[in-house]
Structures are given as structure tokens and as C-alpha cells.
Motif scaffolding. Sequence first.
Motif, PDB file in Angstrom:
ATOM      1  N   MET A 282       0.822  -1.224   0.000  1.00 22.87           N
ATOM      2  CA  MET A 282       0.000   0.000   0.000  1.00 22.87           C
ATOM      3  C   MET A 282       0.853   1.270   0.000  1.00 22.87           C
ATOM      4  N   LYS A 283       1.975   1.230   0.660  1.00 28.16           N
ATOM      5  CA  LYS A 283       2.966   2.318   0.656  1.00 28.16           C
ATOM      6  C   LYS A 283       2.496   3.592   1.341  1.00 28.16           C
ATOM      7  N   SER A 284       1.217   3.920   1.209  1.00 23.13           N
ATOM      8  CA  SER A 284       0.709   5.155   1.800  1.00 23.13           C
ATOM      9  C   SER A 284      -0.813   5.181   1.689  1.00 23.13           C
ATOM     10  N   GLY A 285      -1.464   5.877   2.606  1.00 22.65           N
ATOM     11  CA  GLY A 285      -2.909   6.042   2.511  1.00 22.65           C
ATOM     12  C   GLY A 285      -3.294   7.413   1.989  1.00 22.65           C
ATOM     13  N   ASP A 286      -2.345   8.300   1.977  1.00 21.44           N
ATOM     14  CA  ASP A 286      -2.582   9.680   1.561  1.00 21.44           C
ATOM     15  C   ASP A 286      -2.047   9.884   0.139  1.00 21.44           C
ATOM     16  N   PRO A 287      -2.881  10.356  -0.787  1.00 20.93           N
ATOM     17  CA  PRO A 287      -2.441  10.463  -2.190  1.00 20.93           C
ATOM     18  C   PRO A 287      -1.180  11.315  -2.379  1.00 20.93           C
ATOM     19  N   ASP A 288      -1.080  12.427  -1.640  1.00 24.61           N
ATOM     20  CA  ASP A 288       0.110  13.281  -1.816  1.00 24.61           C
ATOM     21  C   ASP A 288       1.366  12.569  -1.327  1.00 24.61           C
ATOM     22  N   THR A 289       1.238  11.891  -0.195  1.00 24.86           N
ATOM     23  CA  THR A 289       2.389  11.137   0.323  1.00 24.86           C
ATOM     24  C   THR A 289       2.764  10.019  -0.646  1.00 24.86           C
ATOM     25  N   TYR A 290       1.739   9.365  -1.199  1.00 27.69           N
ATOM     26  CA  TYR A 290       1.997   8.274  -2.149  1.00 27.69           C
ATOM     27  C   TYR A 290       2.787   8.794  -3.353  1.00 27.69           C
ATOM     28  N   ARG A 291       2.372   9.955  -3.848  1.00 24.77           N
ATOM     29  CA  ARG A 291       3.055  10.517  -5.013  1.00 24.77           C
ATOM     30  C   ARG A 291       4.494  10.905  -4.653  1.00 24.77           C
ATOM     31  N   ARG A 292       4.675  11.465  -3.457  1.00 24.96           N
ATOM     32  CA  ARG A 292       6.040  11.814  -3.036  1.00 24.96           C
ATOM     33  C   ARG A 292       6.921  10.570  -2.895  1.00 24.96           C
ATOM     34  N   ALA A 293       6.311   9.499  -2.417  1.00 22.20           N
ATOM     35  CA  ALA A 293       7.079   8.270  -2.166  1.00 22.20           C
ATOM     36  C   ALA A 293       7.358   7.485  -3.437  1.00 22.20           C
ATOM     37  N   THR A 294       6.392   7.501  -4.400  1.00 24.73           N
ATOM     38  CA  THR A 294       6.495   6.580  -5.547  1.00 24.73           C
ATOM     39  C   THR A 294       6.565   7.266  -6.902  1.00 24.73           C
ATOM     40  N   GLY A 295       6.161   8.558  -6.947  1.00 28.10           N
ATOM     41  CA  GLY A 295       6.090   9.262  -8.232  1.00 28.10           C
ATOM     42  C   GLY A 295       4.813   8.971  -8.996  1.00 28.10           C
ATOM     43  N   ARG A 296       3.902   8.211  -8.416  1.00 25.86           N
ATOM     44  CA  ARG A 296       2.669   7.819  -9.116  1.00 25.86           C
ATOM     45  C   ARG A 296       1.426   8.088  -8.258  1.00 25.86           C
ATOM     46  N   ASP A 297       0.251   7.780  -8.860  1.00 30.15           N
ATOM     47  CA  ASP A 297      -1.020   8.007  -8.172  1.00 30.15           C
ATOM     48  C   ASP A 297      -1.407   6.811  -7.305  1.00 30.15           C
ATOM     49  N   LEU A 298      -2.039   7.093  -6.205  1.00 29.16           N
ATOM     50  CA  LEU A 298      -2.513   6.050  -5.291  1.00 29.16           C
ATOM     51  C   LEU A 298      -3.785   5.366  -5.792  1.00 29.16           C
ATOM     52  N   ALA A 299      -4.601   6.099  -6.572  1.00 33.02           N
ATOM     53  CA  ALA A 299      -5.948   5.605  -6.916  1.00 33.02           C
ATOM     54  C   ALA A 299      -5.965   4.190  -7.511  1.00 33.02           C
ATOM     55  N   PRO A 300      -5.082   3.829  -8.459  1.00 35.74           N
ATOM     56  CA  PRO A 300      -5.156   2.469  -9.009  1.00 35.74           C
ATOM     57  C   PRO A 300      -4.973   1.376  -7.949  1.00 35.74           C
ATOM     58  N   THR A 301      -4.131   1.640  -6.966  1.00 35.22           N
ATOM     59  CA  THR A 301      -3.915   0.648  -5.901  1.00 35.22           C
ATOM     60  C   THR A 301      -5.164   0.506  -5.035  1.00 35.22           C
ATOM     61  N   MET A 302      -5.806   1.644  -4.721  1.00 35.41           N
ATOM     62  CA  MET A 302      -7.041   1.593  -3.935  1.00 35.41           C
ATOM     63  C   MET A 302      -8.126   0.823  -4.703  1.00 35.41           C
ATOM     64  N   ARG A 303      -8.199   1.119  -6.000  1.00 35.97           N
ATOM     65  CA  ARG A 303      -9.202   0.450  -6.844  1.00 35.97           C
ATOM     66  C   ARG A 303      -8.971  -1.058  -6.866  1.00 35.97           C
ATOM     67  N   PHE A 304      -7.704  -1.445  -6.981  1.00 38.01           N
ATOM     68  CA  PHE A 304      -7.359  -2.872  -7.020  1.00 38.01           C
ATOM     69  C   PHE A 304      -7.711  -3.523  -5.680  1.00 38.01           C
TER      70      PHE A 304
END
Length: 275
Positions: free
Chosen positions: A161-183
Motif C-alpha cells: 500500500m505504501k501510503s494512505g494519503d495520495p500526496d504522500t503516495y506521489r512523493r514516495a512513488t512518483g505515481r497516483d494512489l488511486a489504481p492501488t485503492m481500486r485494485f
Amino acid sequence: MSDVRPLEPGSRYELRTGLSPDAPDEDKFKDEEGAFGYCHSYETSSRYDGPGLRAVLFVSGCLLRCTYCHNPDTWHLKDGSYMPVTQVLKRLGSFAPALVSVGGGLTISGGEPMVQLAFTRRIFRGAKDMGLHTAIETSGFLGDRADDDYLANLDLILLDMKSGDPDTYRRATGRDLAPTMRFAERLAAMSKPVWIRFTLVPGLTDDPANVEKIAKFVAPMKNVEWVEVQPFHKMGEFKWKAIGLEYKHANTEPPTREVVNRVLGQLRDAGCQAR
Ligand code: SF4
């Protein structure tokens, strides 16, 4: 065309680069046949990547760029060894009876296994034919690619999951969190067994509000058997230096016991089985 190479045993912490210089870029790669693929290495006796004793295959290619990644040499297909799926299955077949006898199985990790969807589909199918328990470790970013047939050959999803917060996810991975939540929501709807993995990185993902978002998202999901907190470590730092990449966590220390316990407490208080 890249040279075909043998599948080499090794460890996720061994640096491997430049083995298939002609390989396509991972973000443009269309893996339709899956007769050949790119692999980093494999381990034969992990007790960490799923239930029981695991053979773990590390495949190449990832579209995320996690700042704390310990396997940056799996990001590009060109760094992996190009090989036929028949070779992978032959090697797996030599371990399969022993793994079956102890209730173990195969885990495919990476990199991101869904970059090479057809290749890993064939490996999972072959593993099921051998009677093995199968698990994938994935960020879920490419979860939309996984059709129901792909998921049918998986007994367990290790979802980072890497992060629950979209901004943190983007800072950590360079990508959007939404696809992971959807999956994750799709896996919950189909009652597919999942272990959530969360890397606890001081100064990046350890904010209580970020942890709370994961806890609240995951807690209602009855298919999630565990939420695993993985403390940040620097075992991959040497790879960043060897590849010539700037490692942003040179001064980050692993989380203290107190912080790990606080995060476990937040997850458990929300109703998650956390460890
Ligand atoms: S998803 Fe995994 S392999 Fe890809 S960058 Fe993140 S930690 Fe590394």
C-alpha cells in the motif's frame, strides 16, 4: 534481440544491471505472448513472502520509483536476464515437490510482476499445475491489467500500500494512489486473500494521519488477513550509488520501536490484524 540467459539463483540484495541492453522500456512494453521474459534472480527458501517456505522469483520492470526502493536494479527490463518461460518452469519444477511437501509455494515479486503480465501469467499457471500455492507481491498500480483469469491463478496477493494519503503516495512513488485503492477494493469484492504491506519510512510515511488513512481503508476488508508493517532499512542503498542515482534516504534512520508500536497500535485500534 536480447541474448537468452540462464535463470540465476541469488538474492534480492545482489546488484544486477545491463544484462539485456536491447530490452524495450518497461513503460512501453506490451507483453502479449509471455513465452520469454526478463528476470532479476530467484531465492529458494524465503519464509517471509507468503505462507510456509517460498521460492521467490524477482522479475524485472517497475513503473514506480519509490524513494526507498531496495531493488532499483529491477526497475528496467534491460537490467534483467532474458529467458524462456520454459526455463523458469523447469527450474521451479525441480523445487516444487519439496515445496508442496512443506505447504510452501511460489511468490513472484520484483520489480512489478504485472509489467510482464503474460510471462507471469504463464508462470503462475504452471505453478498451479505443480500443486503450488501462489502469491504475487505487487504495488497494485497495474491492477487494472489483471483480468479474472490472471487472478484465478493467485492464492494470495501481497499488496504494497505504501501510503494512505495520495500526496504522500506521489512523493514516495512518483505515481497516483488511486489504481492501488481500486485494485484493493476489487480484491475485497471478490474475497481474494490479501496481506497488505506498509513500509514505514520516518519522515515520509510515518505521519499518524497517513497511517490512519490506511487503517480506515483496510479495516472493513474481510479478505485482508494481515497488515504487515515493514520498517525502512538501507540494505539497498549501495545499489543506488552503484547505478549513479541520488539516494534521498542516506540520512534516514530505521523507525524506532516506539514508532513501530504506535503504527501497529493505530492499525489494531481500527480493527486490522497487524504485525
Ligand atoms: S514498487 Fe517495489 S520495485 Fe517498484 S520502485 Fe517501489 S519498492 Fe521498488
